[in-house]
Structures are given as structure tokens and as C-alpha cells.
Design a protein around this motif. Sequence first.
Motif, mmCIF file in Angstrom:
data_model
loop_
_atom_site.group_PDB
_atom_site.id
_atom_site.type_symbol
_atom_site.label_atom_id
_atom_site.label_comp_id
_atom_site.label_asym_id
_atom_site.label_seq_id
_atom_site.Cartn_x
_atom_site.Cartn_y
_atom_site.Cartn_z
ATOM 1 N N GLY A 1 0.799 -1.210 0.000
ATOM 2 C CA GLY A 1 0.000 0.000 0.000
ATOM 3 C C GLY A 1 0.837 1.267 0.000
ATOM 4 O O GLY A 1 0.544 2.222 -0.725
ATOM 5 N N TRP A 2 1.894 1.277 0.820
ATOM 6 C CA TRP A 2 2.735 2.464 0.921
ATOM 7 C C TRP A 2 3.985 2.358 0.052
ATOM 8 O O TRP A 2 4.799 3.270 0.012
ATOM 9 N N GLU A 3 4.168 1.225 -0.611
ATOM 10 C CA GLU A 3 5.287 0.999 -1.527
ATOM 11 C C GLU A 3 6.630 1.258 -0.842
ATOM 12 O O GLU A 3 7.484 1.999 -1.328
ATOM 13 N N LEU A 4 6.809 0.595 0.307
ATOM 14 C CA LEU A 4 8.035 0.733 1.078
ATOM 15 C C LEU A 4 8.662 -0.644 1.280
ATOM 16 O O LEU A 4 7.972 -1.645 1.417
ATOM 17 N N GLU B 1 10.325 1.024 11.140
ATOM 18 C CA GLU B 1 9.466 2.203 11.161
ATOM 19 C C GLU B 1 9.023 2.511 9.739
ATOM 20 O O GLU B 1 9.855 2.726 8.851
ATOM 21 N N TYR B 2 7.716 2.502 9.514
ATOM 22 C CA TYR B 2 7.156 2.845 8.215
ATOM 23 C C TYR B 2 6.475 4.206 8.318
ATOM 24 O O TYR B 2 5.668 4.438 9.223
ATOM 25 N N VAL B 3 6.807 5.063 7.381
ATOM 26 C CA VAL B 3 6.203 6.387 7.320
ATOM 27 C C VAL B 3 5.487 6.521 5.986
ATOM 28 O O VAL B 3 6.072 6.311 4.923
ATOM 29 N N TYR C 1 3.635 3.497 11.237
ATOM 30 C CA TYR C 1 3.401 2.289 12.010
ATOM 31 C C TYR C 1 4.719 1.539 12.156
ATOM 32 O O TYR C 1 5.675 1.795 11.433
ATOM 33 N N TRP C 2 4.763 0.616 13.121
ATOM 34 C CA TRP C 2 6.002 -0.051 13.497
ATOM 35 C C TRP C 2 5.814 -1.563 13.483
ATOM 36 O O TRP C 2 5.575 -2.177 14.521
ATOM 37 N N PRO C 3 5.911 -2.202 12.311
ATOM 38 C CA PRO C 3 5.802 -3.669 12.281
ATOM 39 C C PRO C 3 7.003 -4.316 12.969
ATOM 40 O O PRO C 3 8.125 -3.792 12.924
ATOM 41 N N VAL C 4 6.767 -5.466 13.603
ATOM 42 C CA VAL C 4 7.800 -6.178 14.350
ATOM 43 C C VAL C 4 7.981 -7.567 13.738
ATOM 44 O O VAL C 4 7.025 -8.344 13.642
ATOM 45 N N SER D 1 2.221 -1.053 16.219
ATOM 46 C CA SER D 1 1.405 0.094 16.613
ATOM 47 C C SER D 1 1.360 1.151 15.521
ATOM 48 O O SER D 1 2.202 1.185 14.629
ATOM 49 N N TYR D 2 0.348 2.018 15.621
ATOM 50 C CA TYR D 2 0.130 3.073 14.638
ATOM 51 C C TYR D 2 0.151 4.429 15.331
ATOM 52 O O TYR D 2 -0.146 4.563 16.505
ATOM 53 N N SER D 3 0.467 5.447 14.547
ATOM 54 C CA SER D 3 0.379 6.825 15.022
ATOM 55 C C SER D 3 -0.024 7.705 13.838
ATOM 56 O O SER D 3 0.587 7.606 12.763
#
Length: 317
Positions: free
Chosen positions: A86-89, A118-120, A129-132, A156-158
Motif C-alpha cells: 500500500g505504501w510501496e516501502l 518504522e514505516y512512514v 506504524y512499526w511492524p515487528v 502500533s500506529y500513530s
Amino acid sequence: MARNRLNRRTVLKNGAGIAGLSVLGGSATASEANTESGRISGPDYGGSAVGFEITDVDGGGTLIENVSVYETPMLADLHTVVWDEGWELVKNTRDDAFRHYVSTDDGAPGGTAIVTFEYVNPYEAIVKYWPVLTQRAIASAARPALLVEQELELGSYSPIRYGGSPGLRHTIYTIANPTIGTEATSGVVTEKRGYDAFVASTDAYSVAIVQRCVEPDVRTGFDGHRVGDVGVAQGTDRSAWVDIYEEADGWIDRNFANEGDIDFGAGLYVGGDQDAGAITPVPTWRTGIGFATSNGVAIDNAIATVEDGYETERNRY
């Protein structure tokens, strides 16, 4: 050559700690980059003890590397790459960790690496969000094989109002760098007993890689694969590292064989779509690496360890 709308992954060719490993892929050598890399060795089956390292990389994350058996180097390193559609990261466990932790198992020849990314959102930088990713690696007590069992928690998300709603879809890539002794290596993708399998071989030894998704559903195929030529950046022979991680465009160019100084990458689509408040299985998958003096037995060893899983392998000690 078919193009498959899937992901890309990372591969580095590091070498240290085992004679004969070379550095490939444009990264620091293991001796330059590693801060901790204790050697983990399994049982010795008459010279076939599997040894490997889970390395804590200075200024980075973690890496499984320097895999050997038959007193011979077999894999320079094994990378995991996470692609967010979705975010192409794209992120890999060695270079892109936000936080990481490495531990060894005192009761068995295994260890655990926990990496947080860390995904921005590139279109709305306030959203993160911070996938683990958790990796558990163990040398098999039943056969010459190495098992890596992994889980991806979306984390988690922010800001919190975005929690569970971005429609996150992931593909996981495994990239391996076979270095069987000092000989040129041939590699091919094949199939056996319902599993897609990659086999790298020389006249003396074979290394096989299979994968098994166990959550949210059981699958044993590759969602795209590439056998590349390390150091080649363009054309039909370009490396899996370049094709998956450096280009990072969400495509993998499928091929089935190569020879020389090769690398291999394979994808596994694990989804990750979530509705707000939904409880979904944590994507879990296993990578099995089997070793032998023939291709068929190497594949059998890889399949057996992914079907056993980490807990079964751990309970043998």
C-alpha cells in the motif's frame, strides 16, 4: 520472462568467520560491520554439524550469516525483506531496523532476533506504524538442516485513529547467497512433494531452500522467485538483491536457473489487511535450508524441518 506483481527483498554478500566466504553486493564486510556474532553449532553427524551466526550489526539490525556444514561454507548470509504494497516501502532486517534485539538459546543451538521497522506514509508523513519481525533460527537435531521460523506483527500506529485501517498488505522476501566452498555454483528452482524448492549445488554438495506459510493459511510455494548473478545490476542475469531490494518497485522478474556467483530470492505474500478492531492471525512462516551431497536429499531435509517447525526441533534437545 514473466513479470509478477509481488515484492522485493534484500540480500547482502558478507563474509567473515569462515574461510572462503567473499563479500558481494556492495555492503560492508561482516568483519567491518558486526559487533556481535557468536557462533552457533548443532550436533555433529560425522562431520555434518550445521553452524551459523545471528549477528548484531553495528549501526543496523540483525543478520543470519556464515552458514556452514561438512566443515564447508554453504551460505554467506540469509536476509529477510518486508515489502508494504500500500505504501510501496521496502525494509530489510540488516540495514533498516528501527530497533532490534538478539539472543541465543542456552538449551539448544538456536537464537532469536527481533527487529522493529518504522514505516512512514510517503503521502502523509504524519502517519506511521512499526511492524515487528521475530526470527527464531535453530540447527536441526534430526538432519543436516537449518530452520528459520518467523512472525510479522503489524505493530502500533500513530496517530492512533489510523490503527488497523490502512489496509496493509505485505510480501516477505528471503534472499540467500550460496557460497559452497570456493567453487562456482549452479542454482535451479524445481518442485518436490508439493513444495517449490531452490537448489544450489557443486560437484560435492547441495543446499536446498523451501518455505512453508503456516498462518493465516498453509502454502508451500514461492510467490515469485529469482536466481541472479551477484554484482550484475542490469539485464536478464541481474542479481536477486538488485531486482528485489534496490529496484523496490513491487515486481520480481521470475527466472529458474543460473550459474556462477549466484544469489536467490523468493517471495511469500502474507497479506495483512485489517479492519479496525479485527483479530487476524499473525502471519507466520518457516524457511528450511537443507544440506546433503545430492539435490534430492537436500530438498528432503529442507522439507522435513519446515514440516516439523521450531517447537518440534527445539524439543529434540
